[in-house]
Enzyme design. Structure first.
Site, short mmCIF file in Angstrom:
data_model
loop_
_atom_site.label_atom_id
_atom_site.label_comp_id
_atom_site.label_asym_id
_atom_site.label_seq_id
_atom_site.Cartn_x
_atom_site.Cartn_y
_atom_site.Cartn_z
N GLY A 12 0.80 -1.19 0.05
CA GLY A 12 0.07 -0.04 0.10
C GLY A 12 0.73 1.14 0.05
O GLY A 12 0.31 2.37 0.17
N SER A 13 2.20 1.14 -0.47
CA SER A 13 3.13 2.55 -0.52
C SER A 13 2.34 3.46 -1.49
O SER A 13 2.54 4.63 -1.30
CB SER A 13 4.31 2.20 -0.72
OG SER A 13 4.52 1.62 -2.13
N LEU A 87 -4.39 -7.13 -7.26
CA LEU A 87 -3.76 -8.32 -8.16
C LEU A 87 -4.84 -8.99 -8.79
O LEU A 87 -4.67 -10.04 -9.51
CB LEU A 87 -2.97 -9.07 -7.34
CG LEU A 87 -1.52 -8.37 -6.67
CD1 LEU A 87 -0.65 -9.12 -5.64
CD2 LEU A 87 -0.79 -7.59 -7.88
N LYS A 88 -6.05 -8.67 -8.63
CA LYS A 88 -7.16 -9.43 -9.24
C LYS A 88 -7.78 -9.00 -10.35
O LYS A 88 -7.61 -7.75 -10.49
CB LYS A 88 -8.26 -9.52 -8.12
CG LYS A 88 -8.09 -10.40 -6.95
CD LYS A 88 -8.53 -11.80 -7.28
CE LYS A 88 -8.11 -12.56 -5.95
NZ LYS A 88 -8.23 -14.11 -6.22
N LEU A 89 -8.27 -9.85 -11.14
CA LEU A 89 -8.81 -8.94 -12.48
C LEU A 89 -10.34 -8.54 -12.32
O LEU A 89 -10.77 -8.75 -11.36
CB LEU A 89 -9.21 -10.20 -13.28
CG LEU A 89 -9.36 -10.03 -15.03
CD1 LEU A 89 -8.19 -9.23 -15.57
CD2 LEU A 89 -9.55 -11.38 -15.51
N ILE A 90 -10.48 -7.34 -12.91
CA ILE A 90 -11.60 -6.44 -12.78
C ILE A 90 -12.80 -6.98 -13.71
O ILE A 90 -12.29 -7.30 -14.72
CB ILE A 90 -11.39 -5.12 -12.78
CG1 ILE A 90 -10.36 -4.54 -12.05
CG2 ILE A 90 -12.70 -4.21 -12.72
CD1 ILE A 90 -10.86 -4.30 -10.80
N ASN A 102 -5.32 1.74 -13.67
CA ASN A 102 -4.17 0.96 -13.19
C ASN A 102 -2.70 1.49 -13.12
O ASN A 102 -2.44 2.20 -14.22
CB ASN A 102 -4.17 -0.66 -13.72
CG ASN A 102 -3.47 -1.39 -13.16
OD1 ASN A 102 -3.24 -1.53 -11.66
ND2 ASN A 102 -2.63 -2.04 -13.93
N HIS A 104 1.15 0.39 -13.52
CA HIS A 104 1.96 -1.06 -13.70
C HIS A 104 3.33 -0.68 -13.80
O HIS A 104 3.67 0.33 -14.43
CB HIS A 104 1.43 -1.64 -15.11
CG HIS A 104 1.96 -3.07 -15.23
ND1 HIS A 104 1.59 -4.14 -14.83
CD2 HIS A 104 3.14 -3.31 -16.16
CE1 HIS A 104 2.40 -5.15 -15.04
NE2 HIS A 104 3.29 -4.48 -15.73
N GLU A 174 6.89 6.06 -10.25
CA GLU A 174 5.25 5.93 -10.14
C GLU A 174 4.56 6.52 -9.29
O GLU A 174 3.44 7.14 -9.81
CB GLU A 174 5.17 4.12 -9.63
CG GLU A 174 3.88 3.89 -9.94
CD GLU A 174 3.93 2.12 -9.34
OE1 GLU A 174 4.68 1.83 -8.50
OE2 GLU A 174 3.25 1.52 -10.19
C1 GAR Z 1 3.33 -0.96 -7.50
O1 GAR Z 1 4.60 -0.96 -7.89
C2 GAR Z 1 2.20 -1.29 -8.59
O2 GAR Z 1 2.72 -0.82 -9.71
C3 GAR Z 1 2.37 -2.84 -8.61
O3 GAR Z 1 2.57 -3.49 -7.38
C4 GAR Z 1 3.27 -2.16 -6.85
C5 GAR Z 1 2.34 -2.14 -5.50
O4 GAR Z 1 3.04 -1.49 -4.26
N1 GAR Z 1 1.23 -3.31 -9.23
C6 GAR Z 1 1.24 -4.34 -10.28
O5 GAR Z 1 2.27 -5.03 -10.43
C7 GAR Z 1 -0.34 -4.58 -10.81
N2 GAR Z 1 0.35 -5.50 -12.14
P1 GAR Z 1 2.45 -0.98 -3.01
O6 GAR Z 1 1.53 -2.06 -2.40
O7 GAR Z 1 3.58 -0.58 -2.17
O8 GAR Z 1 1.60 0.19 -3.45
#
Ligand code: GAR
Length: 187
Positions: A12-13, A87-90, A102, A104, A174
């Site tokens: 959740g950062s 991580l789940k499909l919508i 999203n 990525h 990001e």
């Molecule tokens: C993020 O870097 C995001 O881009 C990635 O997971 C990380 C979550 O970090 N998402 C994916 O890979 C989706 N395919 P967080 O839990 O610290 O926010």
């Protein structure tokens, strides 16, 4: 001021960056709800610490998850859904009703698709000896990581990088990119 719902499955950062930017006044939005499929996600603690309501998905089947979330979200005012490490499909119900974006951690269309999330992405980029990676913000459709691209940021990959080094560099970029995109939705 507009209303967000954030979906998160892990640390959740990214959610925290949204919360911090709202609290500092930089982002003029409210987070109505944080949704997770993972009851142990640290993202839920971050939401609770910020006094944001949380919801943990109960269903297991994708079609049931879609119906469950449509029902839950019908009780909230939602302008935009942000997938922040979800991580789940919508499902199609949500896609047809809401604008969903999203983030990525790679330069789509490379290194996307099922199973390509978090550190898996950074490991794959390093194993392929890429010299560039980055961030892709995109709209969500019914396939993983294939909706229309909103914006991309390129970051360097150095030969000595570990997946953790690359993840840290990508995640810094990001958060900046996501907040910039979310500010566009203020208008
Ligand atoms: C993020 O870097 C995001 O881009 C990635 O997971 C990380 C979550 O970090 N998402 C994916 O890979 C989706 N395919 P967080 O839990 O610290 O926010």
């Amino acid at each position: 001021m507009y209303n967000l719902v954030v979906f998160a499955s892990g640390n959740g950062s990214t959610l925290q960056a949204i919360i911090d930017n709202i609290n500092s006044g930089n982002l003029k939005a409210n987070i109505q709800l944080v949704v997770s499929n993972n009851p142990n996600a640290f993202a839920l603690s971050r939401a609770q610490n910020a006094n944001i309501p949380t919801y943990i998905i109960k269903s297991k089947l994708p079609s049931e998850i879609d119906a469950e979330l449509l029902d839950v979200l019908s009780h909230y005012d939602v302008d935009l859904i942000v997938l922040a490490g979800y991580l789940k499909l919508i499902g199609s119900g949500l896609i047809n009703k809401y604008a969903i974006i999203n983030t990525h951690p790679a330069l789509l269309p490379k290194y996307g698709g099922k199973g390509m999330y978090g550190m898996n992405v950074h490991r794959a980029v390093i194993n392929a000896n890429e010299t560039k990676s980055g961030v892709t913000l995109h709209y969500v459709n019914e396939k993983y990581d294939s909706g229309d691209i909103i914006s991309q940021t390129v970051v360097d990959v150095f030969p000595e990088d570990t997946p953790e080094d690359l993840a840290a560099r990508v995640q810094r970029a990001e958060k900046i990119q996501l907040i910039n995109v979310l500010k566009e939705f203020e208008k």
